[in-house]
Scaffold this motif. Structure first.
Motif, PDB file in Angstrom:
ATOM      1  N   GLU A  45     -15.494   3.291  -5.468  1.00  0.00           N
ATOM      2  CA  GLU A  45     -14.530   3.278  -4.385  1.00  0.00           C
ATOM      3  C   GLU A  45     -14.565   1.960  -3.626  1.00  0.00           C
ATOM      4  N   ALA A  46     -15.726   1.343  -3.546  1.00  0.00           N
ATOM      5  CA  ALA A  46     -15.885   0.109  -2.780  1.00  0.00           C
ATOM      6  C   ALA A  46     -15.315  -1.105  -3.508  1.00  0.00           C
ATOM      7  N   LYS A  47     -15.117  -1.019  -4.818  1.00  0.00           N
ATOM      8  CA  LYS A  47     -14.578  -2.143  -5.571  1.00  0.00           C
ATOM      9  C   LYS A  47     -13.108  -2.353  -5.226  1.00  0.00           C
ATOM     10  N   THR A  48     -12.692  -3.625  -5.115  1.00  0.00           N
ATOM     11  CA  THR A  48     -11.316  -3.915  -4.769  1.00  0.00           C
ATOM     12  C   THR A  48     -10.676  -4.868  -5.771  1.00  0.00           C
ATOM     13  N   ALA A  98       2.848  -3.127  13.005  1.00  0.00           N
ATOM     14  CA  ALA A  98       4.199  -3.174  13.561  1.00  0.00           C
ATOM     15  C   ALA A  98       4.942  -4.460  13.196  1.00  0.00           C
ATOM     16  N   ASP A  99       4.213  -5.502  12.810  1.00  0.00           N
ATOM     17  CA  ASP A  99       4.843  -6.779  12.447  1.00  0.00           C
ATOM     18  C   ASP A  99       5.441  -6.753  11.045  1.00  0.00           C
ATOM     19  N   LEU A 100       5.026  -5.812  10.222  1.00  0.00           N
ATOM     20  CA  LEU A 100       5.509  -5.764   8.844  1.00  0.00           C
ATOM     21  C   LEU A 100       6.892  -5.136   8.764  1.00  0.00           C
ATOM     22  N   HIS A 101       7.654  -5.546   7.761  1.00  0.00           N
ATOM     23  CA  HIS A 101       8.987  -4.994   7.568  1.00  0.00           C
ATOM     24  C   HIS A 101       9.391  -5.142   6.113  1.00  0.00           C
ATOM     25  N   VAL A 102      10.460  -4.446   5.727  1.00  0.00           N
ATOM     26  CA  VAL A 102      10.936  -4.544   4.353  1.00  0.00           C
ATOM     27  C   VAL A 102      11.342  -5.978   4.051  1.00  0.00           C
ATOM     28  N   GLY A 103      11.172  -6.376   2.802  1.00  0.00           N
ATOM     29  CA  GLY A 103      11.560  -7.710   2.387  1.00  0.00           C
ATOM     30  C   GLY A 103      10.438  -8.720   2.361  1.00  0.00           C
ATOM     31  N   LEU A 104       9.342  -8.434   3.056  1.00  0.00           N
ATOM     32  CA  LEU A 104       8.224  -9.373   3.074  1.00  0.00           C
ATOM     33  C   LEU A 104       7.460  -9.336   1.753  1.00  0.00           C
ATOM     34  N   THR A 105       7.057 -10.502   1.286  1.00  0.00           N
ATOM     35  CA  THR A 105       6.180 -10.585   0.121  1.00  0.00           C
ATOM     36  C   THR A 105       4.745 -10.589   0.618  1.00  0.00           C
ATOM     37  N   VAL A 106       3.919  -9.688   0.089  1.00  0.00           N
ATOM     38  CA  VAL A 106       2.553  -9.552   0.586  1.00  0.00           C
ATOM     39  C   VAL A 106       1.541  -9.597  -0.551  1.00  0.00           C
ATOM     40  N   LEU A 107       0.333  -9.982  -0.194  1.00  0.00           N
ATOM     41  CA  LEU A 107      -0.824  -9.906  -1.082  1.00  0.00           C
ATOM     42  C   LEU A 107      -1.726  -8.825  -0.516  1.00  0.00           C
ATOM     43  N   ALA A 108      -1.985  -7.799  -1.299  1.00  0.00           N
ATOM     44  CA  ALA A 108      -2.787  -6.663  -0.828  1.00  0.00           C
ATOM     45  C   ALA A 108      -4.133  -6.626  -1.530  1.00  0.00           C
ATOM     46  N   GLU A 109      -5.177  -6.428  -0.756  1.00  0.00           N
ATOM     47  CA  GLU A 109      -6.509  -6.191  -1.311  1.00  0.00           C
ATOM     48  C   GLU A 109      -6.764  -4.694  -1.193  1.00  0.00           C
ATOM     49  N   HIS A 110      -6.877  -4.020  -2.332  1.00  0.00           N
ATOM     50  CA  HIS A 110      -6.967  -2.566  -2.303  1.00  0.00           C
ATOM     51  C   HIS A 110      -8.052  -2.058  -3.247  1.00  0.00           C
ATOM     52  N   SER A 111      -8.393  -0.801  -3.089  1.00  0.00           N
ATOM     53  CA  SER A 111      -9.422  -0.170  -3.900  1.00  0.00           C
ATOM     54  C   SER A 111      -8.970  -0.065  -5.359  1.00  0.00           C
TER      55      SER A 111
END
Length: 230
Positions: A45-48, A98-111
């Motif tokens: 679970e801790a691995k991302t 609250a700053d996020l919105h549709v259309g933004l390109t993001v880099l996500a660090e996830h499990s």
């Protein structure tokens, strides 16, 4: 030591008010085929890992939210975020959910742990916005290019028909592209304008300033080419 989590549905999470888990909590998500129990170790679970994509929807409930990237409907990936998730710009400037919105390109660090639902959901520890700036009040329409008009390389207009991605977004819209319009794939990577052809699946993001015509006309901020490479 082992943990278990129940596979629930995205709609159940939102309507039933289920708490969204973090990598240190029990993670709940949904399966269309009923309940399923999956076990995984604390070490697993801790691995991302990382994933990039354009936000197509955000369903928030207080500090918790489900952020859909890399597509609409059953496509893509849903990021499960909460008060412990870090939000930031690429230069490290701190943001909030609250700053996020549709259309933004993001880099996500996830499990590395994901649910078996479509789209899969995963606990997310960090979300980094890759765009140069936040563009509030964006709307979005996902669909097929039904008409395309171009007098020159700097003058392109497309008509997209499909479904609105926000409550106020029309299901059909005509979008004028400018030299500042970003054209990217589902992962947020820049693609050639030549990918915009009649019949192509796209997701258009645009501001709230629209004409009162039917369909309304607006200026495209970002166009996502949703057709996958063969």
């Amino acid at each position: 030591m082992k943990k278990s989590f129940a596979i629930l549905s995205l709609s159940a999470l939102l309507t039933a008010g289920t708490a969204y888990g973090t990598p240190s909590d029990t993670f709940a998500a949904e399966s269309m085929k009923g309940n399923l129990t999956v076990s995984f170790s604390m070490k697993e679970e801790a691995k991302t890992i990382q994933a990039t994509g354009v936000i197509t929807s955000i369903r928030a409930d207080g500090d918790h939210a489900l952020i859909h990237i890399q597509g609409v409907g059953t496509d893509g990936l849903v990021l499960n975020v909460d008060k412990d998730t870090v939000f930031q710009m690429a230069d490290g400037t701190k943001l909030s959910l609250a700053d996020l919105h549709v259309g933004l390109t993001v880099l996500a660090e996830h499990s590395i742990v994901m649910t078996m639902s479509l789209p899969p959901q995963t606990p997310t520890s960090k979300v980094t916005v890759l765009d140069a700036k936040i563009q509030k009040d964006l709307m979005g329409t996902a669909g097929v290019i039904e008409e395309l008009h171009s007098e020159n390389k700097d003058d392109l207009r497309i008509r997209v028909k499909g479904e609105g991605l926000t409550e106020t977004s029309p299901s059909e819209i005509v979008l004028n592209l400018t030299k500042d319009t970003a054209i990217v794939d589902l992962n947020g990577k820049k693609v050639a304008t030549s990918k915009l052809v009649k019949g192509a699946n796209v997701i258009g993001f645009y501001g709230p300033a629209l004409t009162k015509s039917l369909p309304p006309i607006g200026t495209a901020w970002k166009i996502v080419v949703a057709d996958k490479e063969e």
